[in-house]
Design a protein around this motif. Structure first.
Motif, PDB file in Angstrom:
ATOM      1  N   TYR A  88       0.857  -1.175   0.000  1.00 38.42           N
ATOM      2  CA  TYR A  88       0.000   0.000   0.000  1.00 38.42           C
ATOM      3  C   TYR A  88       0.896   1.228   0.000  1.00 38.42           C
ATOM      4  O   TYR A  88       1.887   1.270   0.739  1.00 38.42           O
ATOM      5  N   LEU A  89       0.558   2.206  -0.797  1.00 39.12           N
ATOM      6  CA  LEU A  89       1.339   3.432  -0.812  1.00 39.12           C
ATOM      7  C   LEU A  89       1.365   4.092   0.567  1.00 39.12           C
ATOM      8  O   LEU A  89       2.312   4.811   0.903  1.00 39.12           O
ATOM      9  N   GLU A  90       0.351   3.839   1.368  1.00 43.31           N
ATOM     10  CA  GLU A  90       0.213   4.465   2.676  1.00 43.31           C
ATOM     11  C   GLU A  90       0.994   3.747   3.790  1.00 43.31           C
ATOM     12  O   GLU A  90       0.996   4.199   4.935  1.00 43.31           O
ATOM     13  N   HIS A  91       1.661   2.621   3.477  1.00 44.46           N
ATOM     14  CA  HIS A  91       2.416   1.851   4.479  1.00 44.46           C
ATOM     15  C   HIS A  91       3.800   1.507   3.961  1.00 44.46           C
ATOM     16  O   HIS A  91       4.055   1.540   2.761  1.00 44.46           O
ATOM     17  N   GLU A  92       4.687   1.124   4.876  1.00 41.38           N
ATOM     18  CA  GLU A  92       6.072   0.803   4.523  1.00 41.38           C
ATOM     19  C   GLU A  92       6.284  -0.667   4.182  1.00 41.38           C
ATOM     20  O   GLU A  92       7.240  -1.020   3.508  1.00 41.38           O
ATOM     21  N   TRP A  93       5.429  -1.567   4.657  1.00 50.03           N
ATOM     22  CA  TRP A  93       5.635  -2.995   4.475  1.00 50.03           C
ATOM     23  C   TRP A  93       5.310  -3.441   3.047  1.00 50.03           C
ATOM     24  O   TRP A  93       4.580  -2.785   2.327  1.00 50.03           O
ATOM     25  N   VAL A  94       5.866  -4.599   2.673  1.00 51.36           N
ATOM     26  CA  VAL A  94       5.591  -5.233   1.380  1.00 51.36           C
ATOM     27  C   VAL A  94       5.074  -6.639   1.654  1.00 51.36           C
ATOM     28  O   VAL A  94       5.708  -7.411   2.382  1.00 51.36           O
ATOM     29  N   ALA A  95       3.928  -6.981   1.088  1.00 50.34           N
ATOM     30  CA  ALA A  95       3.356  -8.319   1.224  1.00 50.34           C
ATOM     31  C   ALA A  95       3.857  -9.178   0.067  1.00 50.34           C
ATOM     32  O   ALA A  95       3.901  -8.719  -1.073  1.00 50.34           O
ATOM     33  N   GLU A  96       4.218 -10.417   0.363  1.00 50.53           N
ATOM     34  CA  GLU A  96       4.689 -11.332  -0.682  1.00 50.53           C
ATOM     35  C   GLU A  96       4.095 -12.706  -0.440  1.00 50.53           C
ATOM     36  O   GLU A  96       3.442 -12.936   0.577  1.00 50.53           O
ATOM     37  N   ALA A  97       4.323 -13.623  -1.381  1.00 50.61           N
ATOM     38  CA  ALA A  97       3.742 -14.962  -1.290  1.00 50.61           C
ATOM     39  C   ALA A  97       3.952 -15.538   0.103  1.00 50.61           C
ATOM     40  O   ALA A  97       5.062 -15.551   0.623  1.00 50.61           O
ATOM     41  N   GLY A  98       2.832 -15.954   0.719  1.00 50.63           N
ATOM     42  CA  GLY A  98       2.860 -16.488   2.071  1.00 50.63           C
ATOM     43  C   GLY A  98       2.465 -15.477   3.131  1.00 50.63           C
ATOM     44  O   GLY A  98       2.162 -15.854   4.262  1.00 50.63           O
ATOM     45  N   SER A  99       2.459 -14.183   2.807  1.00 54.31           N
ATOM     46  CA  SER A  99       2.100 -13.146   3.779  1.00 54.31           C
ATOM     47  C   SER A  99       0.605 -13.138   4.056  1.00 54.31           C
ATOM     48  O   SER A  99      -0.209 -13.501   3.212  1.00 54.31           O
ATOM     49  N   TYR A 100       0.262 -12.682   5.271  1.00 57.17           N
ATOM     50  CA  TYR A 100      -1.126 -12.476   5.680  1.00 57.17           C
ATOM     51  C   TYR A 100      -1.290 -10.996   6.027  1.00 57.17           C
ATOM     52  O   TYR A 100      -0.436 -10.414   6.691  1.00 57.17           O
ATOM     53  N   VAL A 101      -2.374 -10.406   5.560  1.00 58.50           N
ATOM     54  CA  VAL A 101      -2.656  -8.999   5.845  1.00 58.50           C
ATOM     55  C   VAL A 101      -4.069  -8.898   6.395  1.00 58.50           C
ATOM     56  O   VAL A 101      -4.999  -9.496   5.846  1.00 58.50           O
ATOM     57  N   TYR A 102      -4.224  -8.141   7.483  1.00 57.75           N
ATOM     58  CA  TYR A 102      -5.546  -7.824   8.020  1.00 57.75           C
ATOM     59  C   TYR A 102      -5.772  -6.334   7.829  1.00 57.75           C
ATOM     60  O   TYR A 102      -4.949  -5.520   8.238  1.00 57.75           O
ATOM     61  N   GLU A 103      -6.863  -5.980   7.174  1.00 56.55           N
ATOM     62  CA  GLU A 103      -7.212  -4.576   6.960  1.00 56.55           C
ATOM     63  C   GLU A 103      -8.377  -4.228   7.876  1.00 56.55           C
ATOM     64  O   GLU A 103      -9.413  -4.892   7.852  1.00 56.55           O
TER      65      GLU A 103
END
Length: 122
Positions: A88-103
């Motif tokens: 997300y442009l609004e965050h510093e992290w990068v999600a990649e294969a295997g990542s979990y994100v909660y919005e």
């Protein structure tokens, strides 16, 4: 196996229970099943439970600068990255294969792919 000695539940189900949904693969072999949103964004619906107010789908965003424009969700979103990288442009992290994100409900964000590979997220 160890499960052979176990008995499956055979009692009645709750009267309001719908049958389960089982899909052997969540990635369609036929590209026509993806629903286009833009030239670079499409989704594949897995479950549209309109009477209960939720849905599940697989999101695909083309690599090499793919963009899902600024948006927000009214409810929570749970995402599991199957392929590629995004942020997300609004965050510093990068999600990649295997990542979990909660919005969290109501958060505003803009999704962009990282790298050339297409991003696919459940």
């Amino acid at each position: 196996t160890a499960f052979a000695a176990l008995d499956a539940y055979s009692g009645p189900q709750a009267f309001h229970t719908s049958p389960e949904i089982f899909q052997e693969s969540i990635l369609p072999q036929d590209d026509r099943l993806w629903v286009p949103q833009t030239d670079t964004v499409s989704f594949y619906p897995l479950c549209l439970a309109t009477s209960q107010g939720y849905y599940a789908n697989v999101l695909r965003v083309k690599g090499g600068g793919g963009l899902l424009s600024c948006h927000r969700h009214t409810g929570p979103v749970h995402a599991h990255v199957l392929q590629g990288r995004w942020r997300y442009l609004e965050h510093e992290w990068v999600a990649e294969a295997g990542s979990y994100v909660y919005e969290t409900p109501g958060e505003t964000h803009t999704l962009v792919t990282v790298g050339e590979e297409d991003m696919i997220t459940l």
